[in-house]
Write an enzyme that holds these catalytic residues in place. Structure first.
Site, PDB file in Angstrom:
ATOM      1  N   THR A 165       0.869  -1.193   0.000  1.00  0.00           N
ATOM      2  CA  THR A 165       0.000   0.000   0.000  1.00  0.00           C
ATOM      3  C   THR A 165       0.901   1.237   0.000  1.00  0.00           C
ATOM      4  O   THR A 165       1.333   1.672  -1.061  1.00  0.00           O
ATOM      5  CB  THR A 165      -0.973   0.008   1.207  1.00  0.00           C
ATOM      6  OG1 THR A 165      -0.227  -0.097   2.410  1.00  0.00           O
ATOM      7  CG2 THR A 165      -1.967  -1.130   1.110  1.00  0.00           C
ATOM      8  N   LYS A 191       4.216  -6.838   3.891  1.00  0.00           N
ATOM      9  CA  LYS A 191       3.926  -5.447   3.549  1.00  0.00           C
ATOM     10  C   LYS A 191       3.707  -4.693   4.856  1.00  0.00           C
ATOM     11  O   LYS A 191       3.297  -5.280   5.864  1.00  0.00           O
ATOM     12  CB  LYS A 191       2.694  -5.328   2.663  1.00  0.00           C
ATOM     13  CG  LYS A 191       1.404  -5.662   3.331  1.00  0.00           C
ATOM     14  CD  LYS A 191       0.403  -4.555   3.618  1.00  0.00           C
ATOM     15  CE  LYS A 191       0.904  -3.168   3.542  1.00  0.00           C
ATOM     16  NZ  LYS A 191      -0.009  -2.240   4.301  1.00  0.00           N
ATOM     17  N   THR A 202       1.350  -3.120  11.745  1.00  0.00           N
ATOM     18  CA  THR A 202       0.357  -3.109  10.675  1.00  0.00           C
ATOM     19  C   THR A 202       0.939  -3.783   9.497  1.00  0.00           C
ATOM     20  O   THR A 202       1.547  -3.147   8.647  1.00  0.00           O
ATOM     21  CB  THR A 202       0.073  -1.717  10.176  1.00  0.00           C
ATOM     22  OG1 THR A 202      -0.337  -0.971  11.256  1.00  0.00           O
ATOM     23  CG2 THR A 202      -0.993  -1.734   9.102  1.00  0.00           C
ATOM     24  N   GLU A 283       6.982   5.034   7.626  1.00  0.00           N
ATOM     25  CA  GLU A 283       6.599   6.243   6.897  1.00  0.00           C
ATOM     26  C   GLU A 283       7.494   7.421   7.268  1.00  0.00           C
ATOM     27  O   GLU A 283       7.551   7.829   8.413  1.00  0.00           O
ATOM     28  CB  GLU A 283       5.116   6.542   7.155  1.00  0.00           C
ATOM     29  CG  GLU A 283       4.244   5.486   6.476  1.00  0.00           C
ATOM     30  CD  GLU A 283       2.785   5.546   6.853  1.00  0.00           C
ATOM     31  OE1 GLU A 283       1.974   4.961   6.123  1.00  0.00           O
ATOM     32  OE2 GLU A 283       2.457   6.174   7.871  1.00  0.00           O
ATOM     33  N   ASN A 406       0.797  11.220   6.263  1.00  0.00           N
ATOM     34  CA  ASN A 406      -0.408  10.924   7.034  1.00  0.00           C
ATOM     35  C   ASN A 406      -1.394  12.058   7.189  1.00  0.00           C
ATOM     36  O   ASN A 406      -2.505  11.856   7.654  1.00  0.00           O
ATOM     37  CB  ASN A 406      -0.017  10.367   8.399  1.00  0.00           C
ATOM     38  CG  ASN A 406       0.521   8.973   8.247  1.00  0.00           C
ATOM     39  OD1 ASN A 406      -0.182   8.110   7.757  1.00  0.00           O
ATOM     40  ND2 ASN A 406       1.777   8.766   8.625  1.00  0.00           N
ATOM     41  N   SER A 411      -6.502   6.446   5.218  1.00  0.00           N
ATOM     42  CA  SER A 411      -6.349   5.007   5.455  1.00  0.00           C
ATOM     43  C   SER A 411      -7.638   4.415   5.981  1.00  0.00           C
ATOM     44  O   SER A 411      -8.537   5.120   6.383  1.00  0.00           O
ATOM     45  CB  SER A 411      -5.203   4.746   6.407  1.00  0.00           C
ATOM     46  OG  SER A 411      -5.535   5.183   7.695  1.00  0.00           O
TER      47      SER A 411
END
Lengths: 411, 411
Positions: A165, A191, A202, A283, A406, A411
């Site tokens: 993703t 992932k 996650t 991230e 973000n 999401s």
């Protein structure tokens, strides 16, 4: 989705590793249009008759319909074991979708079972992507014939790409060992890059091996290893509703791996490698940080302190600024809730002893610690000076990149 | 220290409030050069004979020498009660400074006692600023004669400014009530903008009243009110080693406030006002967010869920991006550790019902929630649908400003 144009600077050099085929495991992928047209977004992994499956899942109380379905199936092996399949989509997490979410799982797993000639209890599905929108499951089931027809032993890298993703690189790892003179291979993909926290990051992780091992034996091994791999990483302290780890053992090597320590170590190498890669794709990450805590009253306290440091925004921003700010480490120790005594506390940045016995070390030269902070792979070590408890966790820094990704990505 | 040039956009309009003098309370400030030359960095507050003192402090296990000293003194009143003094410096927190930190506190409190003719047990000191560097206490004690000579009843705003560090505005609040026909006044000041989390935000808070109240009665009131004011705010989940709240009651109004609900409410107004101002000065904050959780099994669970939402980097970045991303709220509920059932969960952004019974509300129009998110003062409400437990906490968003301030500032 925020536009991610650059690969993480912490990505393994050399790109996706050369993963060996595992006898008895095949993959296929397809662009089903779950969210975006033309993007490969569904992968199928098929493991042959006689395989065993173990797993671990998010402990979130709002976990998704696919996770609940996987958990209900785990440990069940039909008498006539014709094999298993994992059907995974990106683009939509099928989380917080109420009754229609459960129906989507039923539709996907029963159609997959029918297409592959497997019992529905042997079909595991995962979904990752947007929360709260109904999963267009008909698009996925419409692609099943295509997926079944194109299964191939050497498509694991395509599978790794299909489940991405916000990931900036595909994640794969492998390791081998010998059991009784027989070579055993482990290979896996993952992932994950945000919403990464203890109690499963996650992530979606799929690992395959040709070892021969009982369902229970494999499950015990996976649960044990999970604590010091996927449960020991954090990007942002946020826990996904969809985290899933599935491990399939085909037994095709013939080597029996129950209670085999060499095999457990080998599986652990792959799990830790994939866990680290998830952090390396954190991230906005620019630094990979290992945090080791020792001298705690027990291992539980050591983990609490390590996670308190790893999740502290002030520690993470200091790392981003390459500032050897040990005062913030002291703060994070203090707020952790673990037993700690200011006056027995020692802190190292890399090999540099920064603080000792409750104050800055008399030999400390800030330039030494500052030099360590300029690196890409950092180590923070804390000795609480109280007992034998210890724990190691991994995290990354908190940067403008995290905010950029973000404050836009839905999401 | 990062250069903070702009006042927070969430600062109370109209600047520092007009605070009334409290009979029996005087202030003075001085530029002692604790860290920077020419910056007012020490404040003295003196309260007259017969006053009572209550307080609350950080629960960090690495708390600073001044905090430990305050905690040891709290509740002690010498028979000949000649009054109390608070001596506070900014620029250096005297935290994690080992033996010399304790010596600095002893030097400051004994010199202050001598200068003011008070017992050393009646001198409270706080320090805020850099961690781990020895406090240059001689610079502070050298200024004591000057501080004692310039005590003034109407210098509370100067005092509020002297204790600022990364604060972008000085924080003051006041409220009055009547007890038995007598007007009672409460006025207080605070500092704090980062390292703000439950178990006392990173703050120094000093509140004064002319009510007449026993030490024990005041302490019970302060402890009770603290739970829903300073312990109910979070900027970044990080807990300071120095948080201190001190409340002094001079009794000069003659109105007896023990067990008086009106007085407790009035004191609560000032405490909540100051707590909100700290959040409004949260590092990099552009949104003030109230998070209300109801329908929890009990109040403890409600607080857990509220804090999990308030501290989630993914929720906070979504707020910064004005994105009504209720999926991240679901995630934060799920990871909180509190009892929660996905299928009884409802979520509101402002007055907009977003999610209900485990899925997006059928009447939900995203534009409505998006419109609420564009405001400066936001409300997120979560009903867990399980019981009568409830809790309200306050936080701010997570922005590039936070990264800028904390990747540079050496705290």
């Amino acid at each position: 989705m925020a536009k991610i144009t650059k690969v993480s600077p912490l990505a393994p050099k050399g790109g996706f590793p050369q993963l060996p085929n595992i006898d008895g495991v095949r993959f296929s992928t397809v662009a089903a249009g779950v969210k975006y047209a033309g993007r490969t977004d569904v992968m199928l992994a098929h493991v042959d008759a006689g395989s065993t499956i173990a797993g671990a899942f998010t402990r979130s109380s709002t976990r998704s319909a696919p996770v609940l379905d996987c958990q209900a199936k785990l440990g069940r092996v039909e008498d006539d074991n014709k094999g298993f399949a994992f059907l995974v989509n990106s683009g939509n997490s099928n989380a917080f979708t109420g009754r229609v979410g459960v129906e989507a799982v039923e539709a996907i797993t029963s159609a997959t079972a029918k297409t592959l000639g497997l019992p529905v209890s042997h079909i595991y599905t995962s979904s990752t992507g947007v929360i709260g929108e109904p999963l267009p499951h008909a698009k996925i089931t419409a692609a099943l014939d295509d997926l079944a027809a194109t299964l191939s032993a050497d498509a694991i890298e395509d599978a790794a790409r299909a489940i991405m993703t916000t990931d900036t690189f595909a994640k794969g790892a492998t390791a081998t060992c010998e059991i009784g003179g027989v070579e055993v291979t482990v290979a896996g993909i993952a992932k994950g890059s945000g919403m990464i926290a203890p109690d499963m990051a996650t992530m979606l992780v799929y690992i395959f091996t040709d070892a021969k091992i009982s369902q229970l034996g494999l499950q015990e091994m996976v649960s044990r290893l999970n604590e010091d791999t996927f449960n020991a990483i954090t990007v942002d302290s946020d826990t996904s509703t969809s985290d899933s780890l599935l491990v399939a053992a085909t037994g095709t090597s013939g080597a029996i791996a129950d209670d085999n320590e060499t095999f457990e170590r080998t599986l652990g190498v792959v799990m830790k490698d994939l866990a680290h890669q998830v952090v390396r794709d954190g991230e906005g990450a620019t630094k990979f940080v290992e945090i080791h805590v020792e001298g705690a009253t027990d291992n539980v306290d050591a983990r609490k302190v390590a996670m308190s440091i790893a999740n502290s925004p002030l520690v993470k921003t200091a790392i981003a600024g390459e500032d050897p700010n040990w005062g913030r480490v002291v703060m994070a120790v203090g707020k952790s809730g673990a037993h700690a005594d200011r006056d027995t506390l020692s802190i190292w940045f890399g090999d540099v002893l920064v603080a000792k016995d409750g104050w800055v070390s008399p030999d400390y030269v800030e330039a030494d610690a500052a030099a360590h902070m300029k690196g890409e792979d950092l180590r923070i070590r804390v000795d609480l000076g109280l007992g034998a408890g210890h724990s190691t966790v991994w995290t990354c820094d908190l940067t403008h990149g995290y905010i950029e990704i973000n404050a836009d990505y839905r999401s």
